[in-house]
Design a protein around this motif. Sequence first.
Motif, short mmCIF file in Angstrom:
data_model
loop_
_atom_site.label_atom_id
_atom_site.label_comp_id
_atom_site.label_asym_id
_atom_site.label_seq_id
_atom_site.Cartn_x
_atom_site.Cartn_y
_atom_site.Cartn_z
N GLU A 62 20.33 0.14 12.29
CA GLU A 62 19.88 1.13 11.32
C GLU A 62 19.02 2.17 12.04
N ALA A 63 19.09 3.40 11.56
CA ALA A 63 18.35 4.49 12.20
C ALA A 63 16.85 4.29 12.04
N GLY A 64 16.09 4.81 13.00
CA GLY A 64 14.64 4.68 12.95
C GLY A 64 14.02 5.25 11.70
N VAL A 65 14.57 6.36 11.20
CA VAL A 65 14.01 6.99 10.02
C VAL A 65 14.09 6.06 8.81
N VAL A 66 15.10 5.19 8.77
CA VAL A 66 15.23 4.22 7.67
C VAL A 66 14.05 3.26 7.67
N TRP A 67 13.68 2.78 8.86
CA TRP A 67 12.56 1.84 8.96
C TRP A 67 11.22 2.53 8.65
N LEU A 68 11.06 3.76 9.06
CA LEU A 68 9.83 4.48 8.74
C LEU A 68 9.69 4.66 7.23
N LYS A 69 10.80 4.95 6.56
CA LYS A 69 10.76 5.11 5.10
C LYS A 69 10.39 3.80 4.41
N ARG A 70 10.89 2.67 4.95
CA ARG A 70 10.55 1.37 4.36
C ARG A 70 9.05 1.09 4.45
N VAL A 71 8.46 1.45 5.59
CA VAL A 71 7.01 1.27 5.73
C VAL A 71 6.27 2.16 4.75
N LEU A 72 6.69 3.41 4.63
CA LEU A 72 6.04 4.34 3.71
C LEU A 72 6.17 3.89 2.25
N ASP A 128 2.73 -8.78 22.18
CA ASP A 128 2.41 -8.89 23.60
C ASP A 128 3.48 -8.14 24.39
N ASN A 129 3.09 -7.13 25.12
CA ASN A 129 4.08 -6.34 25.86
C ASN A 129 4.79 -7.14 26.95
N ASN A 130 4.14 -8.18 27.44
CA ASN A 130 4.78 -9.03 28.45
C ASN A 130 5.84 -9.95 27.84
N ARG A 131 5.79 -10.10 26.51
CA ARG A 131 6.74 -11.01 25.83
C ARG A 131 7.51 -10.26 24.75
N ARG A 132 7.70 -8.98 24.93
CA ARG A 132 8.32 -8.16 23.90
C ARG A 132 9.75 -8.62 23.58
N HIS A 133 10.45 -9.15 24.58
CA HIS A 133 11.83 -9.59 24.35
C HIS A 133 11.90 -11.07 23.96
N SER A 134 10.92 -11.84 24.39
CA SER A 134 10.95 -13.28 24.12
C SER A 134 10.24 -13.66 22.83
N ALA A 135 9.33 -12.81 22.35
CA ALA A 135 8.58 -13.15 21.13
C ALA A 135 8.47 -11.94 20.21
N PRO A 136 9.59 -11.37 19.77
CA PRO A 136 9.52 -10.23 18.85
C PRO A 136 9.22 -10.70 17.43
N MET A 137 8.74 -9.78 16.61
CA MET A 137 8.51 -10.07 15.20
C MET A 137 9.39 -9.13 14.38
N PRO A 138 10.31 -9.65 13.57
CA PRO A 138 11.15 -8.78 12.75
C PRO A 138 10.30 -7.88 11.85
N THR A 139 10.67 -6.62 11.73
CA THR A 139 9.91 -5.69 10.92
C THR A 139 9.92 -6.10 9.45
N PHE A 140 11.02 -6.73 8.98
CA PHE A 140 11.04 -7.24 7.60
C PHE A 140 9.95 -8.30 7.41
N GLU A 141 9.73 -9.12 8.43
CA GLU A 141 8.68 -10.14 8.35
C GLU A 141 7.31 -9.49 8.28
N LEU A 142 7.13 -8.41 9.02
CA LEU A 142 5.85 -7.68 8.98
C LEU A 142 5.60 -7.14 7.57
N LEU A 143 6.64 -6.58 6.94
CA LEU A 143 6.49 -6.04 5.58
C LEU A 143 6.20 -7.13 4.56
N ASN A 144 6.77 -8.31 4.77
CA ASN A 144 6.53 -9.42 3.85
C ASN A 144 5.15 -10.05 4.05
N LYS A 145 4.67 -10.03 5.28
CA LYS A 145 3.42 -10.71 5.61
C LYS A 145 2.19 -9.91 5.19
#
Length: 410
Positions: A349-359, A299-316
């Motif tokens: 960590e640099a953005g490219v690191v996170w993109l590589k993790r997704v790939l 939710d863009n209105n709650r981007r700072h109050s309700a973020p989701m860690p990218t590691f959680e996204l990869l695990n889910k």
Amino acid sequence: MFIKLFYTLRTYGVPVSTRELLDLNAALEQGLMMQPHPEYPNDSERHTFASREDMYRLIRLCMVKDERHFDKFDRAMADYFEGVDSLDIDELLAKLTDVPKEWLDLKLDPKNLTEEQRRLLKKYGSLEALMKALEERLKEQKERHQGGSKWVGTGGTSPFGAYGDHPEGVRVGGESRKRSAAKVWEQRKYRNLDDDNLLGTRQIQMALRSLRQFARTGSADELDINETIKRTAKKGVLDIYMQPERRNRVKVLMLFDVGGSMDIHVEALEKLFSAAKNEFKTLEFFYFHNCLYDYVWKDNNRRHSAPMPTFELLNKYGREYRVIFVGDASMSPYELFSVGGSVEYMNNEAGVVWLKRVLDHFDKVAWLNPETPAYWQYTQTIIEIKKLFNDKMYPMTLQGVEKMTAHLAR
């Protein structure tokens, strides 16, 4: 018949085969384009051909099997029937938008001529001659005209304008009255369906459809009519056969870049999102800004109050999800390659690191870019991300989305 039309359509990129040509000839042999003669309505030997527009629709119905080719078809028809391939009609019609509105305000009763009077009016003989005459009028005309026979105006017998009467012409403003304007297929109403243009919701949905993969899973609760008939015929008694429901099993995860340079693409992203929601039962989506870092949000209105860690996204979400990044990939190189390069906070960590993790995590990943491909070579981060994604970056055009879905569906 229509051999020349057949090759003209192919020249313009419309994929027609002899099957379509035979269908068109068969339709004409059945008299689909014939109608009673207005002066001899009861004489079957004196039927006449239907209007240009009806002929255009019949040919398109028989020869074009995919709406993405409608614009190519319009241009091919103009070339075949009028020989206007060398005339820049688009540029000329664009000039008509500059005609002052007061020139087209009706201040006389609409002109209505008899058929005999209409036959006596000057005709130009071809669309090319007609459009060249219009171009000359637009260069010369300096004021409003009405009731005349030459200039762009209203209520007269000029072939250019509105509310007048002429057996051929180019209607400028006003509304259709006698459906005799020469501009029918040359208007190119379907240019937004072409392969190289930005998409509307329906076109995106049609392009995404090839990504759908169906499988029958779950309990057998749907009647298989064909198998039931076969079994009944074989046994001689009713043998009902049930099967699991056919469901769409593809799973899609979309990651949208929002804010900054993406603001000008909001409308295109809304259409893409709407099409994807209608097309996939299992669709997950999250947002990021410029580049993926250690968290995303729903939710863009709650981007700072309700973020989701990218590691959680990869695990889910499992590796079977098809992942689509949607963004212009345009940012400072620091945002992509440097620790602390984010414009919003000090990323560890640099953005490219996170993109590589997704790939590395997902089997199929692609990047859909709304920016015009001609500009990609001038932006360093677009070049680098495209390289990182093994060239699996696609423009947000019909052709681009189709190529992306073909890659993700493999």
